[in-house]
Design an enzyme around this catalytic site. Structure first.
Site, PDB file in Angstrom:
ATOM      1  N   CYS A  79      69.725 -13.753 -78.061  1.00 18.46           N
ATOM      2  CA  CYS A  79      68.843 -12.701 -78.116  1.00 18.46           C
ATOM      3  C   CYS A  79      69.041 -11.968 -79.557  1.00 18.46           C
ATOM      4  CB  CYS A  79      69.424 -11.294 -77.527  1.00 18.46           C
ATOM      5  SG  CYS A  79      68.396 -10.178 -76.961  1.00 18.46           S
ATOM      6  N   HIS A 186      69.514 -13.932 -72.044  1.00 22.66           N
ATOM      7  CA  HIS A 186      71.077 -13.916 -72.020  1.00 22.66           C
ATOM      8  C   HIS A 186      71.479 -14.818 -71.107  1.00 22.66           C
ATOM      9  CE1 HIS A 186      71.668 -10.183 -74.426  1.00 22.66           C
ATOM     10  NE2 HIS A 186      70.329  -9.924 -73.954  1.00 22.66           N
ATOM     11  N   GLU A 188      74.770 -15.516 -70.611  1.00 25.05           N
ATOM     12  CA  GLU A 188      75.698 -15.000 -69.950  1.00 25.05           C
ATOM     13  C   GLU A 188      75.588 -14.069 -68.789  1.00 25.05           C
ATOM     14  OE1 GLU A 188      74.630 -14.149 -72.535  1.00 25.05           O
ATOM     15  OE2 GLU A 188      74.899 -11.845 -73.120  1.00 25.05           O
TER      16      GLU A 188
END
Lengths: 205, 263
Positions: A79, A186, A188
């Site tokens: 990001c 993202h 994660e």
């Protein structure tokens, strides 16, 4: 040793948690000496471009990041962590980035809601299985990932764009140049598909 | 195309899920993390934890819960309920919450929205707005609906956007708990008048209600509690229903395809 660069903002813990989940230990640090010794580097991203770049420069981390990429170490920008690699950003004025990737960071047009927030599809720019980006191993074209951003990257050299996403305009959702990987989404926070990308990156380290 | 989000909401009291949950396959149906992991597998797009713990001494339990959730759950989650100040927000985000939602504290001190979004980034700050219908308009209420504020819905929603909120979680207090469907008009008027995403809440009783609020109400996301918890409808079923009717959604079938290709 894999390092997650701490630049005083952002949700580093989530990135670390996700690497733990796929079996990789990481060190969260803002120490340039530790970053120098790292085998692989993750530059995560939440926060404002200006504050982030200032922090990296003040702490003299910027030089270590540039050296690590030149030295061929696996590097993942997530990001804002990807946006920081560009020449400059229009976020909150005009601010110089690390200038590793020629291009600029721009705001989405007013015709779409901002931030671009939620799960969106990525489309690979290549049309066959050749030249597969190692961190996307096992990820299908058209997979969904979680995005949160108001700015997007405009790349001077379109050849490094690995996937695009369409939100009012078509923007690069991932870039790839040798040891350098960038994702606008993202991983994660992208459940199974995202964890797969982090696992793949971990395998390079 | 950006997909519409389906968000289950878990009510949490002193670290435990409250309200009747009817999952037979969960070891502990009161364990928020187990329930959250289940919803991640079901392809919920995000999760909201609403803390209804009344006692101040037990407030730190929610911070522990946020930390544990971040270790086990890999979709975004928001913590709301009882957040008063920057310090509360800081701790929740630091342990791994992706967003916090502020409601009463934002009305009492609107600059909290501005300070928080400047400090932590707009995308981490959700402002929850509870609204009740009044003649030809809606009024903002706080303290769980007990206190009227005199604020008109659009005035407040636009102000919240200007102050830097990343999203609005909009609850119709008239519809909440009724299962008669969301307040479509309320959702639509807010969605059309601000340029940040709107999560619609209050009234979901069946998949058609989610369809209505996402399409006619122009919501970016739909929040629901009991229809998922009581297993009246599963998330994959609701998503399939929406997908068949042309709503852009992250569909469960991708998982099947994915497993076939990658073992």
């Amino acid at each position: 040793m894999m390092v997650i660069v701490d630049y005083g903002m952002g949700n580093l813990k989530s990135v670390q948690n996700a690497f733990v989940k796929v079996g990789y230990k990481t060190v969260i640090t803002d120490d340039p000496n530790l970053i120098k010794k790292a085998g692989a580097i993750v530059l995560p991203g939440v926060g404002a471009f200006r504050d982030a770049i200032k922090f990296l420069k003040d702490k003299k981390i910027d030089k270590e990041l540039i050296d690590a990429i030149k030295a061929g170490k696996p590097f993942l920008g997530i990001c804002l962590g990807m946006q920081l690699l560009f020449t400059f950003s229009e976020e909150g004025g005009l601010f110089d980035g690390l200038n590793i990737i020629p291009g600029r960071v721009k705001r989405f047009p007013a015709s779409v809601k901002c931030p671009h927030l939620g799960w969106d599809k990525i489309k690979f720019t290549h049309n066959s299985n050749y030249n597969i980006n190692p961190i996307f191993k096992g990820v299908l074209d058209g997979s969904y990932f979680y995005f949160v951003h108001s700015y997007y990257c405009e790349v001077n050299n379109p050849k490094i764009i690995y996937s695009t996403t369409d939100y009012g305009l078509v923007f690069p959702s991932s870039i790839w140049k040798g040891n350098l990987f960038g994702v606008q989404f993202h991983p994660e926070k992208s459940s199974k598909q995202g964890l797969r990308i982090l696992k793949n990156f971990g395998e390079l380290s | 195309m950006l997909t519409k989000r389906i968000i289950p909401c878990l009510d949490i009291k002193e670290g435990r899920v409250v309200k009747g949950i009817k999952f037979v396959n969960l070891i502990d149906a009161g364990d928020p993390i187990e329930l959250a992991s289940f919803y991640e597998k079901e392809e919920a797009d995000e999760l909201v934890f609403l803390d209804i713990t009344a006692s101040w001494e037990k407030r730190n339990i929610i911070i522990e819960l946020a930390g544990k959730t971040a270790e086990k759950v890999f979709i975004p989650f928001t913590i709301g309920g009882g957040i008063r100040n920057l310090e509360d927000i800081y701790y929740l985000l630091r342990v791994g919450a992706d967003k916090v939602s502020i409601n009463t504290a934002a009305v009492l001190n609107p600059f909290l929205i501005q300070e928080a979004s400047l400090k932590f980034g707009s995308s981490t700050i959700v402002v929850a707005i509870d609204a009740v219908k009044i003649d030809f308009d809606w009024e903002v209420v706080i303290n769980g609906g007990r206190t009227r504020t005199g604020l008109r819905i659009l005035d407040w929603a636009k102000r919240v956007e200007r102050l830097g909120a990343g999203e609005i979680l909009l609850t119709s207090m008239d519809k909440d708990g009724t299962k008669e469907g969301y307040d479509i008009k309320l959702t639509k008027i807010v969605s059309e008048n601000v340029n940040i995403p709107i999560i619609a809440s209050g009234g979901a009783g069946k998949p058609e209600h989610l369809y209505e609020v996402l399409v006619e109400g122009k919501a970016d996301a739909a929040l629901a509690a009991s229809i998922f918890h009581k297993k009246e409808y599963s998330i994959p079923k609701v998503k399939e229903f929406l997908g068949k009717r042309g709503v852009e959604i992250r569909l469960a079938k991708e998982k099947v395809k994915d497993e076939k290709n990658n073992g």
